[in-house]
Write an enzyme that holds these catalytic residues in place. Sequence first.
Site, PDB file in Angstrom:
ATOM      1  N   GLU A  63       0.837  -1.210   0.000  1.00  0.00           N
ATOM      2  CA  GLU A  63       0.000   0.000   0.000  1.00  0.00           C
ATOM      3  C   GLU A  63       0.870   1.258   0.000  1.00  0.00           C
ATOM      4  O   GLU A  63       2.099   1.178   0.106  1.00  0.00           O
ATOM      5  CB  GLU A  63      -0.926  -0.007   1.226  1.00  0.00           C
ATOM      6  CG  GLU A  63      -0.181   0.030   2.552  1.00  0.00           C
ATOM      7  CD  GLU A  63      -1.083  -0.085   3.782  1.00  0.00           C
ATOM      8  OE1 GLU A  63      -2.148  -0.728   3.699  1.00  0.00           O
ATOM      9  OE2 GLU A  63      -0.696   0.481   4.822  1.00  0.00           O
ATOM     10  N   HIS A  65       0.437   5.810   1.086  1.00  0.00           N
ATOM     11  CA  HIS A  65      -0.391   6.868   1.676  1.00  0.00           C
ATOM     12  C   HIS A  65       0.471   8.111   1.782  1.00  0.00           C
ATOM     13  O   HIS A  65       1.709   8.040   1.631  1.00  0.00           O
ATOM     14  CB  HIS A  65      -0.942   6.447   3.044  1.00  0.00           C
ATOM     15  CG  HIS A  65      -0.037   5.544   3.831  1.00  0.00           C
ATOM     16  ND1 HIS A  65       1.204   5.950   4.280  1.00  0.00           N
ATOM     17  CD2 HIS A  65      -0.151   4.242   4.200  1.00  0.00           C
ATOM     18  CE1 HIS A  65       1.773   4.948   4.913  1.00  0.00           C
ATOM     19  NE2 HIS A  65       0.991   3.893   4.868  1.00  0.00           N
ATOM     20  N   HIS A  69       5.945   6.685   7.486  1.00  0.00           N
ATOM     21  CA  HIS A  69       6.195   5.739   8.578  1.00  0.00           C
ATOM     22  C   HIS A  69       7.653   5.897   9.023  1.00  0.00           C
ATOM     23  O   HIS A  69       8.552   5.993   8.178  1.00  0.00           O
ATOM     24  CB  HIS A  69       6.066   4.289   8.107  1.00  0.00           C
ATOM     25  CG  HIS A  69       4.680   3.797   7.876  1.00  0.00           C
ATOM     26  ND1 HIS A  69       3.643   4.017   8.746  1.00  0.00           N
ATOM     27  CD2 HIS A  69       4.165   3.035   6.888  1.00  0.00           C
ATOM     28  CE1 HIS A  69       2.550   3.424   8.289  1.00  0.00           C
ATOM     29  NE2 HIS A  69       2.830   2.835   7.155  1.00  0.00           N
ATOM     30  N   HIS A 103       4.902   0.281  -0.223  1.00  0.00           N
ATOM     31  CA  HIS A 103       5.708  -0.449   0.761  1.00  0.00           C
ATOM     32  C   HIS A 103       4.993  -1.719   1.202  1.00  0.00           C
ATOM     33  O   HIS A 103       3.756  -1.798   1.195  1.00  0.00           O
ATOM     34  CB  HIS A 103       6.056   0.427   1.969  1.00  0.00           C
ATOM     35  CG  HIS A 103       4.866   0.993   2.681  1.00  0.00           C
ATOM     36  ND1 HIS A 103       4.147   2.060   2.181  1.00  0.00           N
ATOM     37  CD2 HIS A 103       4.257   0.646   3.834  1.00  0.00           C
ATOM     38  CE1 HIS A 103       3.162   2.346   3.012  1.00  0.00           C
ATOM     39  NE2 HIS A 103       3.184   1.497   4.016  1.00  0.00           N
ATOM     40  N   CYS A 117       6.357   1.174  14.804  1.00  0.00           N
ATOM     41  CA  CYS A 117       6.032   2.082  13.709  1.00  0.00           C
ATOM     42  C   CYS A 117       5.397   3.344  14.264  1.00  0.00           C
ATOM     43  O   CYS A 117       4.355   3.298  14.911  1.00  0.00           O
ATOM     44  CB  CYS A 117       5.089   1.390  12.730  1.00  0.00           C
ATOM     45  SG  CYS A 117       4.591   2.463  11.367  1.00  0.00           S
TER      46      CYS A 117
END
Lengths: 149, 149
Positions: A63, A65, A69, A103, A117
Amino acid sequence: MSAAPVRPQLDALRWRDVEVLSYKREGAAPFRDVTRQVLFDLPGLACQLRYFEVAPGGHTTLERHVHAHAVVIERGRGRVLVGDAIHDVAPHDLVHVPALAWHQFVAADDAPLGFLCMVNAERDRPQLPTPEELARLCADPAIAAFVRT
Amino acid sequence: MSAAPVRPQLDALRWRDVEVLSYKREGAAPFRDVTRQVLFDLPGLACQLRYFEVAPGGHTTLERHVHAHAVVIERGRGRVLVGDAIHDVAPHDLVHVPALAWHQFVAADDAPLGFLCMVNAERDRPQLPTPEELARLCADPAIAAFVRT
Protein backbone atom coordinates in the site's frame (compact mmCIF):
# COMPACT_ATOMS: atom_id res chain seq x y z
CA MET A 1 -5.24 3.24 26.81
CA SER A 2 -4.01 2.79 30.34
CA ALA A 3 -2.41 5.80 31.96
CA ALA A 4 0.03 3.62 33.95
CA PRO A 5 3.44 5.30 33.75
CA VAL A 6 5.24 1.97 33.32
CA ARG A 7 3.81 -1.05 31.49
CA PRO A 8 6.30 -3.92 31.75
CA GLN A 9 6.88 -6.39 28.95
CA LEU A 10 5.17 -9.61 30.11
CA ASP A 11 6.15 -12.07 27.38
CA ALA A 12 8.27 -11.32 24.26
CA LEU A 13 6.79 -8.15 22.76
CA ARG A 14 3.57 -8.50 24.74
CA TRP A 15 2.66 -5.96 27.41
CA ARG A 16 0.39 -5.46 30.36
CA ASP A 17 -2.68 -3.40 29.33
CA VAL A 18 -1.86 -3.60 25.59
CA GLU A 19 -4.37 -5.56 23.53
CA VAL A 20 -3.20 -7.77 20.64
CA LEU A 21 -5.37 -6.62 17.71
CA SER A 22 -5.95 -7.68 14.14
CA TYR A 23 -3.72 -5.79 11.72
CA LYS A 24 -6.78 -4.80 9.68
CA ARG A 25 -10.35 -5.97 9.29
CA GLU A 26 -10.22 -9.40 7.62
CA GLY A 27 -10.95 -8.99 3.88
CA ALA A 28 -10.37 -5.21 3.92
CA ALA A 29 -7.02 -5.61 2.15
CA PRO A 30 -4.60 -8.43 1.34
CA PHE A 31 -2.35 -9.38 4.27
CA ARG A 32 -1.31 -12.53 6.10
CA ASP A 33 -0.58 -13.30 9.76
CA VAL A 34 -0.02 -9.81 11.17
CA THR A 35 -0.86 -8.52 14.66
CA ARG A 36 -1.06 -4.90 15.80
CA GLN A 37 -0.54 -3.45 19.27
CA VAL A 38 -1.02 0.24 19.97
CA LEU A 39 1.67 1.12 22.51
CA PHE A 40 1.10 4.87 22.76
CA ASP A 41 -1.93 6.84 21.59
CA LEU A 42 -2.21 9.83 23.90
CA PRO A 43 -4.12 13.12 23.63
CA GLY A 44 -1.04 15.36 23.99
CA LEU A 45 1.12 13.39 21.55
CA ALA A 46 0.94 14.18 17.82
CA CYS A 47 2.06 10.65 16.82
CA GLN A 48 1.11 7.11 17.74
CA LEU A 49 3.59 4.32 18.34
CA ARG A 50 2.44 0.85 17.32
CA TYR A 51 4.10 -2.58 17.36
CA PHE A 52 3.36 -4.89 14.43
CA GLU A 53 4.38 -8.49 14.22
CA VAL A 54 4.32 -10.52 11.02
CA ALA A 55 4.45 -14.29 11.61
CA PRO A 56 6.93 -16.43 9.60
CA GLY A 57 5.81 -16.45 5.96
CA GLY A 58 3.36 -13.59 6.54
CA HIS A 59 3.20 -10.09 5.06
CA THR A 60 1.60 -6.68 5.50
CA THR A 61 -0.48 -5.04 2.78
CA LEU A 62 1.21 -3.60 -0.30
CA GLU A 63 0.00 0.00 0.00
CA ARG A 64 0.89 3.68 0.04
CA HIS A 65 -0.39 6.87 1.68
CA VAL A 66 0.56 10.50 2.13
CA HIS A 67 1.62 10.02 5.76
CA ALA A 68 5.13 8.72 6.47
CA HIS A 69 6.20 5.74 8.58
CA ALA A 70 9.21 5.78 10.90
CA VAL A 71 10.03 2.16 11.74
CA VAL A 72 12.46 0.42 14.10
CA ILE A 73 12.79 -3.34 13.60
CA GLU A 74 12.56 -5.12 16.97
CA ARG A 75 12.43 -8.84 16.31
CA GLY A 76 13.19 -11.51 13.75
CA ARG A 77 14.08 -11.10 10.12
CA GLY A 78 12.50 -10.23 6.83
CA ARG A 79 12.47 -8.02 3.78
CA VAL A 80 10.89 -4.67 3.09
CA LEU A 81 9.86 -3.01 -0.14
CA VAL A 82 10.10 0.79 0.00
CA GLY A 83 9.43 2.57 -3.27
CA ASP A 84 11.29 0.58 -5.89
CA ALA A 85 13.89 -1.20 -3.71
CA ILE A 86 13.82 -4.33 -1.55
CA HIS A 87 15.91 -4.39 1.64
CA ASP A 88 16.83 -7.14 4.10
CA VAL A 89 16.04 -6.06 7.66
CA ALA A 90 17.03 -7.26 11.14
CA PRO A 91 16.63 -5.94 14.70
CA HIS A 92 17.32 -2.24 15.25
CA ASP A 93 17.48 -1.40 11.56
CA LEU A 94 15.66 1.86 10.79
CA VAL A 95 13.14 2.11 7.95
CA HIS A 96 11.69 5.34 6.61
CA VAL A 97 8.66 5.06 4.36
CA PRO A 98 8.21 8.49 2.73
CA ALA A 99 4.96 9.98 1.46
CA LEU A 100 3.31 7.95 -1.31
CA ALA A 101 6.02 5.27 -1.45
CA TRP A 102 4.65 1.79 -2.11
CA HIS A 103 5.71 -0.45 0.76
CA GLN A 104 5.30 -3.97 2.09
CA PHE A 105 6.88 -5.83 5.04
CA VAL A 106 7.44 -9.58 4.53
CA ALA A 107 8.68 -11.91 7.29
CA ALA A 108 11.25 -14.62 6.59
CA ASP A 109 9.84 -18.09 6.08
CA ASP A 110 11.46 -19.26 9.31
CA ALA A 111 11.32 -16.13 11.50
CA PRO A 112 8.76 -13.49 12.49
CA LEU A 113 9.27 -9.82 11.71
CA GLY A 114 8.35 -7.44 14.54
CA PHE A 115 8.67 -3.67 14.32
CA LEU A 116 7.75 -0.41 16.00
CA CYS A 117 6.03 2.08 13.71
CA MET A 118 5.56 5.79 14.44
CA VAL A 119 2.86 7.64 12.49
CA ASN A 120 1.02 10.94 12.77
CA ALA A 121 -2.11 10.52 14.89
CA GLU A 122 -4.05 12.35 12.16
CA ARG A 123 -3.36 10.70 8.84
CA ASP A 124 -4.85 9.69 5.50
CA ARG A 125 -6.12 6.20 4.70
CA PRO A 126 -3.90 3.72 2.83
CA GLN A 127 -4.36 3.26 -0.92
CA LEU A 128 -4.12 -0.13 -2.63
CA PRO A 129 -2.49 -0.31 -6.07
CA THR A 130 -4.75 -0.26 -9.10
CA PRO A 131 -4.06 -3.04 -11.63
CA GLU A 132 -2.14 -0.46 -13.71
CA GLU A 133 -0.02 0.65 -10.74
CA LEU A 134 0.69 -2.97 -9.83
CA ALA A 135 1.73 -3.76 -13.41
CA ARG A 136 4.05 -0.74 -13.40
CA LEU A 137 5.64 -1.86 -10.09
CA CYS A 138 6.00 -5.42 -11.34
CA ALA A 139 7.82 -4.33 -14.49
CA ASP A 140 10.84 -4.87 -12.22
CA PRO A 141 11.21 -8.69 -12.01
CA ALA A 142 12.68 -8.48 -8.47
CA ILE A 143 9.58 -6.60 -7.29
CA ALA A 144 7.30 -8.93 -9.24
CA ALA A 145 8.85 -11.88 -7.37
CA PHE A 146 8.62 -10.08 -4.03
CA VAL A 147 5.16 -8.54 -3.73
CA ARG A 148 2.26 -10.42 -2.16
CA THR A 149 -1.14 -9.28 -3.36
CA MET B 1 18.99 13.54 8.32
CA SER B 2 19.63 11.05 5.58
CA ALA B 3 16.72 10.18 3.36
CA ALA B 4 17.92 6.57 2.96
CA PRO B 5 14.88 4.33 3.32
CA VAL B 6 16.83 1.75 5.36
CA ARG B 7 19.65 2.58 7.76
CA PRO B 8 21.05 -0.67 9.16
CA GLN B 9 22.26 -1.02 12.73
CA LEU B 10 26.09 -1.13 12.48
CA ASP B 11 27.11 -1.83 16.06
CA ALA B 12 24.80 -2.25 19.08
CA LEU B 13 22.40 0.70 18.94
CA ARG B 14 24.59 2.63 16.53
CA TRP B 15 23.45 3.32 12.98
CA ARG B 16 24.75 4.37 9.61
CA ASP B 17 24.13 8.11 9.08
CA VAL B 18 23.06 8.72 12.70
CA GLU B 19 25.39 10.95 14.70
CA VAL B 20 26.09 10.21 18.39
CA LEU B 21 25.41 13.54 20.10
CA SER B 22 25.75 14.99 23.57
CA TYR B 23 22.56 14.63 25.59
CA LYS B 24 22.63 18.37 26.36
CA ARG B 25 25.15 21.17 26.29
CA GLU B 26 27.65 20.46 29.07
CA GLY B 27 26.76 22.58 32.13
CA ALA B 28 23.26 23.43 30.86
CA ALA B 29 21.67 21.05 33.37
CA PRO B 30 22.81 18.26 35.70
CA PHE B 31 23.28 14.91 33.93
CA ARG B 32 25.94 12.22 33.66
CA ASP B 33 27.12 9.99 30.82
CA VAL B 34 24.22 10.23 28.41
CA THR B 35 24.30 10.13 24.60
CA ARG B 36 21.54 11.15 22.20
CA GLN B 37 20.86 9.95 18.66
CA VAL B 38 18.07 11.42 16.57
CA LEU B 39 16.69 8.48 14.57
CA PHE B 40 13.78 10.21 12.83
CA ASP B 41 13.18 13.95 12.46
CA LEU B 42 11.29 14.41 9.23
CA PRO B 43 9.25 17.32 7.82
CA GLY B 44 6.02 15.35 7.40
CA LEU B 45 6.16 13.67 10.81
CA ALA B 46 4.71 15.47 13.84
CA CYS B 47 6.99 13.63 16.29
CA GLN B 48 10.67 12.86 16.56
CA LEU B 49 12.09 9.51 17.61
CA ARG B 50 15.35 9.64 19.53
CA TYR B 51 17.57 6.98 21.14
CA PHE B 52 19.20 7.87 24.45
CA GLU B 53 21.79 5.78 26.19
CA VAL B 54 22.81 6.29 29.81
CA ALA B 55 26.13 4.63 30.70
CA PRO B 56 26.38 2.47 33.86
CA GLY B 57 26.05 4.76 36.90
CA GLY B 58 24.85 7.67 34.76
CA HIS B 59 21.58 9.59 34.77
CA THR B 60 19.47 12.01 32.74
CA THR B 61 18.37 15.39 34.11
CA LEU B 62 15.63 15.58 36.75
CA GLU B 63 13.15 17.79 34.88
CA ARG B 64 9.60 18.32 33.72
CA HIS B 65 7.81 19.95 30.76
CA VAL B 66 4.37 20.24 29.23
CA HIS B 67 5.15 17.83 26.39
CA ALA B 68 4.83 14.11 27.04
CA HIS B 69 7.41 11.36 26.49
CA ALA B 70 6.54 7.93 25.08
CA VAL B 71 9.47 5.62 25.84
CA VAL B 72 10.41 2.05 24.92
CA ILE B 73 13.38 0.61 26.81
CA GLU B 74 15.79 -1.06 24.38
CA ARG B 75 18.89 -2.03 26.31
CA GLY B 76 20.26 -2.70 29.78
CA ARG B 77 18.66 -1.97 33.11
CA GLY B 78 17.86 0.89 35.39
CA ARG B 79 15.26 2.82 37.31
CA VAL B 80 12.94 5.63 36.33
CA LEU B 81 11.23 8.29 38.39
CA VAL B 82 7.88 9.38 36.93
CA GLY B 83 5.88 11.78 39.08
CA ASP B 84 6.16 10.43 42.61
CA ALA B 85 7.01 6.77 41.89
CA ILE B 86 10.23 4.92 41.07
CA HIS B 87 10.08 1.92 38.71
CA ASP B 88 12.60 -0.75 37.71
CA VAL B 89 12.87 -0.98 33.92
CA ALA B 90 14.25 -3.52 31.45
CA PRO B 91 14.13 -4.02 27.65
CA HIS B 92 10.76 -3.50 25.97
CA ASP B 93 9.10 -1.98 29.03
CA LEU B 94 6.95 1.03 28.10
CA VAL B 95 7.24 4.32 29.99
CA HIS B 96 4.80 7.21 29.67
CA VAL B 97 5.89 10.54 31.12
CA PRO B 98 2.77 12.73 31.21
CA ALA B 99 2.66 16.53 31.05
CA LEU B 100 4.51 18.24 33.91
CA ALA B 101 5.56 15.01 35.66
CA TRP B 102 9.02 15.19 37.20
CA HIS B 103 11.13 12.44 35.69
CA GLN B 104 14.65 11.05 35.67
CA PHE B 105 16.23 7.95 34.07
CA VAL B 106 19.06 6.32 36.05
CA ALA B 107 21.15 3.41 34.69
CA ALA B 108 22.14 0.49 36.92
CA ASP B 109 25.67 0.67 38.33
CA ASP B 110 26.68 -2.34 36.21
CA ALA B 111 24.56 -1.89 33.06
CA PRO B 112 23.68 0.88 30.62
CA LEU B 113 20.11 2.03 30.09
CA GLY B 114 19.15 2.63 26.45
CA PHE B 115 15.72 3.77 25.34
CA LEU B 116 13.72 5.10 22.41
CA CYS B 117 11.83 8.32 23.17
CA MET B 118 9.02 9.77 21.04
CA VAL B 119 8.20 13.47 21.49
CA ASN B 120 6.28 16.12 19.59
CA ALA B 121 8.55 17.89 17.12
CA GLU B 122 7.22 21.20 18.46
CA ARG B 123 7.55 21.24 22.23
CA ASP B 124 8.30 23.40 25.25
CA ARG B 125 11.68 23.53 26.96
CA PRO B 126 12.38 21.42 30.08
CA GLN B 127 12.12 23.04 33.51
CA LEU B 128 14.53 22.25 36.34
CA PRO B 129 13.13 22.03 39.88
CA THR B 130 13.41 25.11 42.09
CA PRO B 131 14.90 24.46 45.54
CA GLU B 132 11.32 24.48 46.94
CA GLU B 133 10.09 21.96 44.33
CA LEU B 134 13.10 19.73 44.99
CA ALA B 135 12.48 19.87 48.75
CA ARG B 136 8.84 18.91 48.18
CA LEU B 137 9.85 15.96 45.97
CA CYS B 138 12.45 14.84 48.48
CA ALA B 139 9.96 14.81 51.34
CA ASP B 140 9.59 11.18 50.22
CA PRO B 141 12.76 9.44 51.50
CA ALA B 142 12.73 6.96 48.57
CA ILE B 143 12.79 9.85 46.10
CA ALA B 144 15.39 11.71 48.18
CA ALA B 145 17.65 8.64 47.93
CA PHE B 146 16.97 8.25 44.21
CA VAL B 147 17.29 11.67 42.58
CA ARG B 148 20.58 12.90 41.15
CA THR B 149 20.86 16.70 41.03
